[in-house]
Design a protein around this motif. Sequence first.
Motif, PDB file in Angstrom:
ATOM      1  N   ASP A 244     -40.760  24.904  -2.485  1.00 29.99           N
ATOM      2  CA  ASP A 244     -39.857  25.279  -3.399  1.00 29.99           C
ATOM      3  C   ASP A 244     -38.363  25.285  -2.621  1.00 29.99           C
ATOM      4  O   ASP A 244     -37.826  26.318  -2.425  1.00 29.99           O
ATOM      5  CB  ASP A 244     -39.998  26.739  -3.929  1.00 29.99           C
ATOM      6  CG  ASP A 244     -39.205  27.230  -4.989  1.00 29.99           C
ATOM      7  OD1 ASP A 244     -38.199  26.382  -5.429  1.00 29.99           O
ATOM      8  OD2 ASP A 244     -39.062  28.554  -4.947  1.00 29.99           O
TER       9      ASP A 244
ATOM     10  N   ASN B  78     -31.476  25.634 -10.406  1.00 26.22           N
ATOM     11  CA  ASN B  78     -32.412  24.422  -9.842  1.00 26.22           C
ATOM     12  C   ASN B  78     -31.627  23.459  -9.198  1.00 26.22           C
ATOM     13  O   ASN B  78     -31.969  22.154  -9.278  1.00 26.22           O
ATOM     14  CB  ASN B  78     -33.386  23.962 -10.796  1.00 26.22           C
ATOM     15  CG  ASN B  78     -34.545  23.125 -10.448  1.00 26.22           C
ATOM     16  OD1 ASN B  78     -34.739  22.863  -9.273  1.00 26.22           O
ATOM     17  ND2 ASN B  78     -34.933  22.210 -11.407  1.00 26.22           N
TER      18      ASN B  78
ATOM     19  N   ALA C  70     -44.402  28.963 -10.329  1.00 31.08           N
ATOM     20  CA  ALA C  70     -44.925  28.423  -8.975  1.00 31.08           C
ATOM     21  C   ALA C  70     -46.399  28.662  -8.997  1.00 31.08           C
ATOM     22  O   ALA C  70     -47.064  27.908  -8.487  1.00 31.08           O
ATOM     23  CB  ALA C  70     -44.199  29.586  -8.079  1.00 31.08           C
TER      24      ALA C  70
ATOM     25  N   LEU D  30     -38.096  28.597  -8.184  1.00 26.28           N
ATOM     26  CA  LEU D  30     -39.348  28.673  -9.040  1.00 26.28           C
ATOM     27  C   LEU D  30     -39.538  30.420  -8.989  1.00 26.28           C
ATOM     28  O   LEU D  30     -38.973  30.978  -8.381  1.00 26.28           O
ATOM     29  CB  LEU D  30     -40.712  28.208  -8.044  1.00 26.28           C
ATOM     30  CG  LEU D  30     -40.635  26.585  -8.121  1.00 26.28           C
ATOM     31  CD1 LEU D  30     -41.772  26.314  -7.381  1.00 26.28           C
ATOM     32  CD2 LEU D  30     -40.658  25.901  -9.499  1.00 26.28           C
TER      33      LEU D  30
ATOM     34  N   ASN E 272     -43.373  34.551  -4.613  1.00 21.96           N
ATOM     35  CA  ASN E 272     -43.905  33.452  -4.821  1.00 21.96           C
ATOM     36  C   ASN E 272     -45.214  33.115  -3.961  1.00 21.96           C
ATOM     37  O   ASN E 272     -46.036  32.411  -4.275  1.00 21.96           O
ATOM     38  CB  ASN E 272     -43.007  32.292  -5.178  1.00 21.96           C
ATOM     39  CG  ASN E 272     -42.067  32.484  -6.314  1.00 21.96           C
ATOM     40  OD1 ASN E 272     -42.481  32.953  -7.103  1.00 21.96           O
ATOM     41  ND2 ASN E 272     -40.806  31.667  -5.983  1.00 21.96           N
TER      42      ASN E 272
ATOM     43  N   ALA F 112     -41.621  28.844   1.151  1.00 20.73           N
ATOM     44  CA  ALA F 112     -40.919  29.370  -0.317  1.00 20.73           C
ATOM     45  C   ALA F 112     -39.333  29.345   0.354  1.00 20.73           C
ATOM     46  O   ALA F 112     -39.074  29.232   1.634  1.00 20.73           O
ATOM     47  CB  ALA F 112     -41.002  30.793  -0.388  1.00 20.73           C
TER      48      ALA F 112
ATOM     49  N   SER G 261     -39.261  21.242  -7.546  1.00 18.89           N
ATOM     50  CA  SER G 261     -38.890  21.725  -8.701  1.00 18.89           C
ATOM     51  C   SER G 261     -37.974  20.609  -9.555  1.00 18.89           C
ATOM     52  O   SER G 261     -37.833  20.720 -10.848  1.00 18.89           O
ATOM     53  CB  SER G 261     -38.116  22.865  -8.559  1.00 18.89           C
ATOM     54  OG  SER G 261     -36.963  22.714  -7.686  1.00 18.89           O
TER      55      SER G 261
END
Lengths: 325, 325
Positions: free
Chosen positions: A179, A297, A189, A184, A221, A211, A153
């Motif tokens: 991720d 993030n 994603a 995400l 996701n 994930a 990300s």
Amino acid sequence: MAPRKGSLMSVRTDVKVLDATIRDGGLCNNFEFTDEFVTELYKSNIKCGVDYMEFGYRASKNLFDQKKFGKWKFCSEEDIRSIVGDNVSDMKIAVMADVGRCDFKEDFIPKAESVIDMIRVACYIHQIPAAVEMIEYFHNLGYETTCNIMAVSQANNDQLADALEMLGQSSVDVIYLVDSYGSLYPENAGNLAKKYLEIGEKYGKAIGFHAHNNQNLAFANTIETMSYGVSYLDATAMAMGRGAGNCAMELLLGFLKNPKYNLYSLLTFIENYMLPLKESGVVWGYDIQYMLTGQLNRHPREAMAFTADEKTDYCEFYKSLLDNF
Amino acid sequence: MAPRKGSLMSVRTDVKVLDATIRDGGLCNNFEFTDEFVTELYKSNIKCGVDYMEFGYRASKNLFDQKKFGKWKFCSEEDIRSIVGDNVSDMKIAVMADVGRCDFKEDFIPKAESVIDMIRVACYIHQIPAAVEMIEYFHNLGYETTCNIMAVSQANNDQLADALEMLGQSSVDVIYLVDSYGSLYPENAGNLAKKYLEIGEKYGKAIGFHAHNNQNLAFANTIETMSYGVSYLDATAMAMGRGAGNCAMELLLGFLKNPKYNLYSLLTFIENYMLPLKESGVVWGYDIQYMLTGQLNRHPREAMAFTADEKTDYCEFYKSLLDNF
């Protein structure tokens, strides 16, 4: 938009489920699982139809003091064999090797002599050339390989396109979208997965997804990326994994329509082993501090410190994150 | 597939956030919130940019004994006014009225005299004609109205098409897709939302979504349906709501890009009021028993009993669910 592969009712025989409980979960308890725990998880995974079980890292004994970690940080052949014997099962065994944190030329024997089937090479995007060197080495030893590009990300589009092209041209079998920060959303994603899948189609590679549950989106996701063709899916019992944890195996197995997968043994394992682990004080899972680093993030390190300190002043924590952008 | 409305970066000014903490959360504690709790939530919601705050049900005092429930099961004008005065704010006030469980012709005064802005009519799909009668009555009194069709995951396509058509032709302002059992995946939640949105476009109605978190998909389903045009979004502080709870307000406000929304007051409210509520023993939120009823598309009642009994024999519970299909 690329079409989805099958419907919610389809059996997707290309899907492979990988249990990462000991490896990612090991980050929560310093890899100090009892042999009984690992043995019962191994047996449960087989009964549930899990395709791969990751036993931990094979980390460098030069860089990491063996006395300071549980044995699954190092995953010796002997330690794995003490649990699985010769692994007379349909489930394959995986270990993870971090770029820069393992002695890959010393610590791996040829696949023909090893109980391990797959080596997952984890790296940050700037380490792709180093990852490719390891992948070729492991491939030549006879192993299945994956490349898990962490923290994607934060990579920019050009970097990612380069990295995927390099991996496409390598001997790697599976390229993982990871991720790491749980930042995400299903929509991006899915868009990222489509980039990976394009390279996968071009070069004949499978694509995986790993994930983190910072925003309660790990399962969402996982099934969103799967719907476009991602086929290697990581999950852990009760979502055990660093920080906010991973995609819960029980959610994933309950979702998949292939009758080879079932929940019974996992539910018993959770009751007998995961609940006591939680009660013993091992901490993981969705919480507000992880949500905040996910939304921003960012690496969860500040959230992990906040958790370790048993703090709950979320608003102050949020302000401190924004002050240190 | 219908295109998404805007991107992850877009400000969607059509979006309205509704806080249902007291109403759906009240199902967890018999509506026994302190006045301080409700007042602070009201103030926090205003500061966070929340568009509507639902105070509870206006249930029939003939059917339900006022001594046996907290006052937010009944939501008298006086009780709401004791918190909000004349509600001198941009946030609107909502209450819920269940078909068959309220005395709508006796218990509602004209909007001009009321502090309430919106009445949300909740019903099962076979009760749509009764819901429409209530909607017209409330509309004529001057209120905004919604119709929340519960348990839609068990309705068949023909029923649903009929119901949506009847609501389209009614005076209702907002039609809500309600995932009562937490059994929808983003993919089928999105597909259902598109059916609602088609009717919405035809008749000029807004569409709303109310999630339950049985499969850890409440937030994912909310933003997925939103991406196709759903604009009324229900959420609750710390996801408080019956059983597995709802979509967490903190996840939703952290996601929305409209700068009118912010997290600060909510984080402080959670710290000061939601954590103590949890510590006092009020139970809600994602857990394996709710996951299982969600996966099986069933009412959570067995999971609620399992929770109340503090059981953890998940495998036996799963078998009992399958035995009683």
